[in-house]
Design an enzyme around this catalytic site. Structure first.
Site, mmCIF file in Angstrom:
data_model
loop_
_atom_site.group_PDB
_atom_site.id
_atom_site.type_symbol
_atom_site.label_atom_id
_atom_site.label_comp_id
_atom_site.label_asym_id
_atom_site.label_seq_id
_atom_site.Cartn_x
_atom_site.Cartn_y
_atom_site.Cartn_z
ATOM 1 N NE ARG A 66 -1.875 2.109 3.283
ATOM 2 C CZ ARG A 66 -1.790 2.107 4.625
ATOM 3 N NH1 ARG A 66 -2.495 1.250 5.326
ATOM 4 N NH2 ARG A 66 -0.979 2.939 5.256
ATOM 5 C CG HIS B 14 -6.584 2.828 5.883
ATOM 6 N ND1 HIS B 14 -6.771 1.547 5.437
ATOM 7 C CD2 HIS B 14 -7.778 3.232 6.384
ATOM 8 C CE1 HIS B 14 -8.026 1.183 5.669
ATOM 9 N NE2 HIS B 14 -8.657 2.184 6.241
ATOM 10 C CE1 TYR C 280 0.971 2.864 8.808
ATOM 11 C CE2 TYR C 280 -0.247 4.626 9.893
ATOM 12 C CZ TYR C 280 -0.076 3.780 8.814
ATOM 13 O OH TYR C 280 -0.932 3.851 7.750
HETATM 14 C C1 LIG Z 1 -15.208 -5.454 11.240
HETATM 15 C C2 LIG Z 1 -14.350 -4.226 11.128
HETATM 16 N N1 LIG Z 1 -13.280 -4.080 11.940
HETATM 17 C C3 LIG Z 1 -12.509 -2.985 11.845
HETATM 18 C C4 LIG Z 1 -12.788 -1.991 10.935
HETATM 19 C C5 LIG Z 1 -11.920 -0.741 10.838
HETATM 20 N N2 LIG Z 1 -11.053 -0.841 9.666
HETATM 21 C C6 LIG Z 1 -11.417 -0.311 8.474
HETATM 22 S S1 LIG Z 1 -10.303 -0.619 7.269
HETATM 23 C C7 LIG Z 1 -9.283 -1.458 8.333
HETATM 24 C C8 LIG Z 1 -7.996 -2.070 7.842
HETATM 25 C C9 LIG Z 1 -8.218 -3.165 6.879
HETATM 26 O O1 LIG Z 1 -6.989 -3.592 6.354
HETATM 27 P P1 LIG Z 1 -6.902 -4.640 5.199
HETATM 28 O O2 LIG Z 1 -7.937 -5.698 5.373
HETATM 29 O O3 LIG Z 1 -5.496 -5.078 5.108
HETATM 30 O O4 LIG Z 1 -7.327 -3.821 3.893
HETATM 31 P P2 LIG Z 1 -6.599 -2.567 3.230
HETATM 32 O O5 LIG Z 1 -7.159 -1.340 3.905
HETATM 33 O O6 LIG Z 1 -5.146 -2.707 3.447
HETATM 34 O O7 LIG Z 1 -6.962 -2.591 1.790
HETATM 35 C C10 LIG Z 1 -9.827 -1.485 9.615
HETATM 36 C C11 LIG Z 1 -9.199 -2.120 10.780
HETATM 37 C C12 LIG Z 1 -13.928 -2.176 10.095
HETATM 38 N N3 LIG Z 1 -14.256 -1.300 9.151
HETATM 39 N N4 LIG Z 1 -14.674 -3.306 10.199
#
Ligand SMILES: Cc1ncc(C[n+]2csc(CCOP(=O)(O)OP(=O)(O)O)c2C)c(N)n1
Ligand SMILES: [Mg+2]
Length: 422
Positions: free
Chosen positions: A316, A320, A329
């Protein structure tokens, strides 16, 4: 501790937990030299009808097609015609320009939120190029490339981001959480991983109905830690569902690195082994490898050979979302040190290497994509930007929910409208 504490009476090692920490923090010099990057063209390509176990060596490997000389090599070379390669490049460039402009629009206060997919453009674009128009995606918020590759109007995407009068979802979804059935794009959910079992369920329904369309479910590395990931894998395995299950391992889940989701122990692709389904790990920054892997999995699903879990290994490259600041971080230059490079640069270099592209054409094409994105932005902003959206249509929040609106909601609507008039 008292003498009665049982741990004092045991001559045994003290128990401890391991809490994964990312290898590099802000201020460190990122060093990916320990990362094993197999050469392009080396991974074997099994027939699409092999037993799942015969793919399992690929779950620790890395399917790569573009070599250091930017030529395509090995059994996974999909042998795409230059027209298709150029279309993929154009879509990837469009996605990047779109992301940059919408990021800026958020900073200008025109919308509340945006999420880029910088560095991951090849994954959605090449995956969609490998599938049929009618197949169904269950995406996350980082697959805008699926819509672009399917020719979804950029203006419609922007209207959704601005929650304006042209927003087909009427402002009911967070910006970027698109939904379009006609374009095979299931509504994005903010609740991570919910779309994974839904993809499997849709694929099972397609099979039950005797349909010929398949589904592709998407999840991030972090979200594989959700129970939904495992429910999806179980159902897909048990019923041999015609589904492609994609893990986009961009190594970060907001500020948590992939180790927190288990990446220190095994690859995400290796989870296929425990469920007995086909699996493979693919260089997600190599558009040809992404295309070839999805085509392989699609052929397998279409011929009732079952599901495939594909881990797309990527990075990435930016924050985010617009609410995030990665400099808090991870080292700011980590993306530049990432050895698998930039997917757009790599596909461009390939087209140049095979004599099907030149710098002038690239500049011309980029200018066209830029003009298309600008025109769409102008068009969508005519229909409003987020801060301009008032309470004028507050009553509409009760629309499209019930076939017949219950009396108490009608009452609430009237009250809301009365308040709005005050
Ligand atoms: C069930 C749930 N837990 C936590 C979150 C908060 N949250 C949103 S995006 C994210 C990170 C997700 O990372 P990843 O699955 O690696 O996807 P990326 O953003 O890297 O594409 C988190 C923790 C959420 N939206 N839903
Ligand atoms: Mg991630």
């Amino acid at each position: 501790m008292s003498d009665k504490d049982p741990s004092l009476r045991r001559n045994a090692p003290r128990l401890a937990l391991h809490v994964p920490e990312p290898p590099f923090r802000p201020g460190d010099t990122p060093d990916f030299s320990a990362l094993k990057v197999p050469a392009a063209g080396v991974a074997p390509r099994p027939d699409t009808n092999v037993a799942a176990a015969e793919t399992h060596a690929l779950t620790t490997d890395l399917v790569r097609v573009l070599g250091d000389d930017n030529k395509a090599i090995g059994p996974w070379d999909p042998k795409l015609d230059p027209e298709t390669l150029r279309k993929m490049l154009r879509d990837m460039v469009t996605v990047r320009i779109f992301d940059d402009r919408m990021y800026r629009a958020q900073r200008q206060g025109k919308t509340s939120f945006y999420m880029k997919c910088t560095g991951e453009e090849a994954i959605a674009v090449a995956a969609q190029t490998a599938l049929d128009r009618e197949d169904m995606h269950f995406p996350t918020y980082r697959q805008q490339g699926l819509l672009v590759a399917r020719g979804y109007p950029l203006t419609d995407m922007m209207c959704q981001i601005y929650s304006n009068k042209g927003d087909k979802l009427k402002g009911r979804q967070l910006p970027i959480m698109y939904s379009d059935k006609a374009h095979g794009f299931f509504s994005i959910s903010g609740n991570l991983a919910t779309q994974f079992p839904q993809a499997v369920g849709w694929a099972m329904a397609a099979a039950i109905k005797g349909d010929s369309r398949i589904a592709m479910g998407w999840v991030g590395d972090g979200a594989t830690a959700e129970g939904d990931f495992h429910s999806a894998m179980t159902f897909a395995a048990v019923y041999n569902a015609p589904v492609i299950l994609a893990v986009v391992n961009n190594q970060w889940a907001i500020s948590s690195f992939s180790g927190i989701a288990g990446a220190e122990r095994a690859t995400f692709a290796q989870r296929a082994v425990g469920y007995g389904i086909a699996g493979m790990r693919v260089d997600g920054n190599d558009a040809l490898a992404v295309y070839a892997a999805v085509k392989w999995a699609a052929e397998r699903a279409r011929s009732n050979q079952g599901p495939t879990l594909i881990e797309f290994f990527t990075y990435r490259a930016e924050g985010h979302s617009t609410s995030d600041d990665p400099s808090g971080y991870r080292p700011t230059n980590e993306a530049k040190s990432w050895p698998l490079g930039d997917p757009i640069e790599r596909l461009k270099a390939h087209l140049l290497a095979i004599g099907e592209w030149d710098e002038e054409r690239h500049a011309g094409m980029t200018a066209e994509c830029d003009a298309a994105v600008r025109a769409a932005q102008k068009e969508s902003e005519k229909l409003g930007i987020l801060p301009e959206q008032g309470k004028d249509d507050i009553g509409s929040m009760f629309d499209d929910v019930y076939a017949e609106v219950p009396w108490h909601l009608n009452e609430q609507r009237e009250e809301a409208l009365d308040e709005g008039r005050d």
